[in-house]
Design a protein around this motif. Structure first.
Motif, PDB file in Angstrom:
ATOM      1  N   ALA A 256       0.563  -1.597   0.135  1.00 60.64           N
ATOM      2  CA  ALA A 256       0.452  -0.377   0.050  1.00 60.64           C
ATOM      3  C   ALA A 256       0.325   0.900  -0.018  1.00 60.64           C
ATOM      4  N   PHE A 257       2.536   1.095   0.304  1.00 64.01           N
ATOM      5  CA  PHE A 257       3.350   2.246  -0.330  1.00 64.01           C
ATOM      6  C   PHE A 257       2.662   2.961  -0.733  1.00 64.01           C
ATOM      7  N   GLN A 258       3.109   4.450  -0.931  1.00 64.26           N
ATOM      8  CA  GLN A 258       2.899   4.938  -2.355  1.00 64.26           C
ATOM      9  C   GLN A 258       4.254   6.478  -2.542  1.00 64.26           C
ATOM     10  N   TYR A 259       3.904   6.952  -1.248  1.00 63.45           N
ATOM     11  CA  TYR A 259       5.227   7.376  -1.292  1.00 63.45           C
ATOM     12  C   TYR A 259       6.335   7.539  -0.343  1.00 63.45           C
ATOM     13  N   PHE A 260       7.904   7.670  -0.994  1.00 69.27           N
ATOM     14  CA  PHE A 260       8.537   7.259  -0.282  1.00 69.27           C
ATOM     15  C   PHE A 260       9.750   8.560  -0.735  1.00 69.27           C
ATOM     16  N   MET A 261      10.425   8.669   0.343  1.00 68.28           N
ATOM     17  CA  MET A 261      11.764  10.076   0.672  1.00 68.28           C
ATOM     18  C   MET A 261      12.569   9.730   0.992  1.00 68.28           C
ATOM     19  N   TRP A 262      13.579  10.247   0.997  1.00 67.68           N
ATOM     20  CA  TRP A 262      14.608   9.959   1.608  1.00 67.68           C
ATOM     21  C   TRP A 262      15.864  10.980   2.262  1.00 67.68           C
ATOM     22  N   TYR A 263      15.376  10.818   3.667  1.00 68.72           N
ATOM     23  CA  TYR A 263      16.131  12.230   4.347  1.00 68.72           C
ATOM     24  C   TYR A 263      17.561  11.915   4.909  1.00 68.72           C
TER      25      TYR A 263
ATOM     26  N   LEU B  70      15.178  14.770   1.637  1.00 70.71           N
ATOM     27  CA  LEU B  70      16.780  14.923   0.612  1.00 70.71           C
ATOM     28  C   LEU B  70      15.504  14.737  -0.858  1.00 70.71           C
ATOM     29  N   MET B  71      14.852  13.436  -1.117  1.00 73.74           N
ATOM     30  CA  MET B  71      14.148  13.439  -2.048  1.00 73.74           C
ATOM     31  C   MET B  71      12.763  12.780  -1.941  1.00 73.74           C
ATOM     32  N   TYR B  72      12.202  13.345  -2.585  1.00 74.83           N
ATOM     33  CA  TYR B  72      10.193  12.788  -1.853  1.00 74.83           C
ATOM     34  C   TYR B  72       9.948  12.234  -3.518  1.00 74.83           C
ATOM     35  N   THR B  73       9.487  10.838  -3.786  1.00 75.29           N
ATOM     36  CA  THR B  73       8.946  10.649  -4.892  1.00 75.29           C
ATOM     37  C   THR B  73       7.479  10.074  -4.325  1.00 75.29           C
ATOM     38  N   TYR B  74       6.691  10.210  -5.872  1.00 72.32           N
ATOM     39  CA  TYR B  74       5.585   8.940  -5.865  1.00 72.32           C
ATOM     40  C   TYR B  74       5.982   8.068  -6.884  1.00 72.32           C
ATOM     41  N   SER B  75       4.622   6.924  -6.349  1.00 74.18           N
ATOM     42  CA  SER B  75       5.144   5.699  -6.575  1.00 74.18           C
ATOM     43  C   SER B  75       5.947   5.110  -7.574  1.00 74.18           C
ATOM     44  N   SER B  76       5.735   4.396  -8.023  1.00 78.23           N
ATOM     45  CA  SER B  76       7.563   3.786  -8.813  1.00 78.23           C
ATOM     46  C   SER B  76       8.064   5.106 -10.537  1.00 78.23           C
ATOM     47  N   GLY B  77       9.258   4.919 -10.215  1.00 76.12           N
ATOM     48  CA  GLY B  77      10.420   5.481 -10.929  1.00 76.12           C
ATOM     49  C   GLY B  77      11.419   6.265 -10.536  1.00 76.12           C
TER      50      GLY B  77
ATOM     51  N   GLN C 162      15.555   6.196  -6.499  1.00 75.25           N
ATOM     52  CA  GLN C 162      14.387   4.679  -7.323  1.00 75.25           C
ATOM     53  C   GLN C 162      13.254   4.328  -6.842  1.00 75.25           C
ATOM     54  N   VAL C 163      13.022   4.281  -7.280  1.00 75.52           N
ATOM     55  CA  VAL C 163      11.479   3.614  -6.557  1.00 75.52           C
ATOM     56  C   VAL C 163      10.886   1.949  -7.753  1.00 75.52           C
ATOM     57  N   ASP C 164      11.150   0.462  -7.380  1.00 79.41           N
ATOM     58  CA  ASP C 164      10.745  -0.253  -8.319  1.00 79.41           C
ATOM     59  C   ASP C 164       9.226  -0.884  -6.944  1.00 79.41           C
ATOM     60  N   LYS C 165       7.968  -0.785  -7.358  1.00 78.96           N
ATOM     61  CA  LYS C 165       7.078  -1.083  -6.795  1.00 78.96           C
ATOM     62  C   LYS C 165       7.039  -2.633  -7.063  1.00 78.96           C
ATOM     63  N   SER C 166       7.343  -3.047  -7.927  1.00 77.04           N
ATOM     64  CA  SER C 166       6.517  -4.386  -8.310  1.00 77.04           C
ATOM     65  C   SER C 166       8.014  -5.456  -7.417  1.00 77.04           C
ATOM     66  N   SER C 167       9.193  -5.081  -6.861  1.00 76.76           N
ATOM     67  CA  SER C 167       9.505  -5.296  -6.030  1.00 76.76           C
ATOM     68  C   SER C 167       9.853  -5.237  -4.557  1.00 76.76           C
TER      69      SER C 167
ATOM     70  N   SER D  32      16.060   2.563  -3.823  1.00 80.87           N
ATOM     71  CA  SER D  32      17.353   3.662  -3.591  1.00 80.87           C
ATOM     72  C   SER D  32      17.839   4.676  -4.209  1.00 80.87           C
ATOM     73  N   LEU D  33      18.817   5.459  -3.679  1.00 83.55           N
ATOM     74  CA  LEU D  33      19.374   6.677  -3.372  1.00 83.55           C
ATOM     75  C   LEU D  33      20.269   6.180  -4.190  1.00 83.55           C
ATOM     76  N   PHE D  34      20.633   6.856  -5.155  1.00 80.50           N
ATOM     77  CA  PHE D  34      22.621   7.129  -5.136  1.00 80.50           C
ATOM     78  C   PHE D  34      22.881   8.610  -5.296  1.00 80.50           C
ATOM     79  N   ILE D  35      24.364   8.048  -5.105  1.00 80.79           N
ATOM     80  CA  ILE D  35      24.474   9.759  -4.959  1.00 80.79           C
ATOM     81  C   ILE D  35      25.662   9.670  -5.423  1.00 80.79           C
TER      82      ILE D  35
END
Lengths: 114, 115
Positions: B29-36, B47-54, B64-69, B73-76
């Motif tokens: 059910a998680f849809q909103y993904f953040m990195w602090y 730091l980063m805020y994304t909604y759903s996959s992509g 990066q968000v992979d909802k199927s898996s 991830s966060l890349f620096i």
């Protein structure tokens, strides 16, 4: 541009003492949250207030009470402190209830209970 | 099993390296993904805020968000000593009409970038 302000920054208590942690935000946010952070545990939600006049329990509410004093202020009270409540406490706020804006955090209160 | 799993590290890399930080989760059910990012004795800062996959890119940072898996991830890129901090992933689900915005955090990964 203060954002989220927490007081005090540090506190040492004896077991059984009571204390209130204060939090205020100046961003006109509706929602406010209290977390505790312990080593290896990440942040865990204690209580939150989705909007002024409402409060609800989070993941670890036992031993705590909260008051949403007004839109700006949200306090956390320990009625009878226990050593297990030694932690770093963070307050956060978020914009409107409808939007999905992220949370903004204060710099924490470091609480030690002897 | 925790809802969100994150390797606590510590992770130590030389300056200029590409850093990869990851979290896995179990709640579909998680849809909103953040990195602090959290510096020592400070509060978490977004730091980063994304909604759903992509993917989402901001300067040297890519989320990066992979909802199927159930994997984020966060890349620096071109990591700097000033990137030394603890990185926390966080996520939330829409709580019906109330949308309380409750976050579930990973344990945090401590990163050190050596000059």
């Amino acid at each position: 541009n203060a954002g989220v302000t927490q007081t005090p920054k540090f506190q040492v208590l004896k077991t059984g003492q009571s204390m209130t942690l204060q939090c205020a935000q100046d961003m006109n946010h509706n929602s406010m949250y209290w977390y505790r952070q312990d080593p290896g545990m990440g942040l865990r939600l204690i209580y939150y207030s989705a909007s002024e006049g409402t409060t609800d329990k989070g993941e670890v509410p036992n031993g705590y009470n909260v008051s949403r004093l007004n839109k700006r202020e949200f306090s956390l009270r320990l009625e009878s402190a226990a050593p297990s409540q030694t932690s770093v406490y963070f307050c956060a706020s978020r914009g409107t209830v409808i939007s999905n804006q992220p949370q903004h955090f204060g710099d924490g209160t470091r609480l030690s209970i002897l | 099993q925790k809802e969100v799993e994150q390797d606590p590290g510590p992770l130590s890399v030389p300056e200029g390296a590409i850093v990869s930080l990851n979290c896995t989760y179990s709640n579909s059910a998680f849809q909103y993904f953040m990195w602090y990012r959290q510096y020592s004795r400070k509060g978490p800062e977004l730091l980063m805020y994304t909604y759903s996959s992509g993917n989402k890119e901001d300067g040297r940072f890519t989320a990066q968000v992979d909802k199927s898996s159930k994997y984020i991830s966060l890349f620096i890129r071109d990591s700097q000593p000033s990137d030394s901090a603890t990185y926390l992933c966080a996520m939330s689900a829409r709580d019906g009409s109330s949308n309380t915005g409750k976050l579930i955090f990973g344990q945090g990964t401590t990163l050190q970038v050596k000059p």
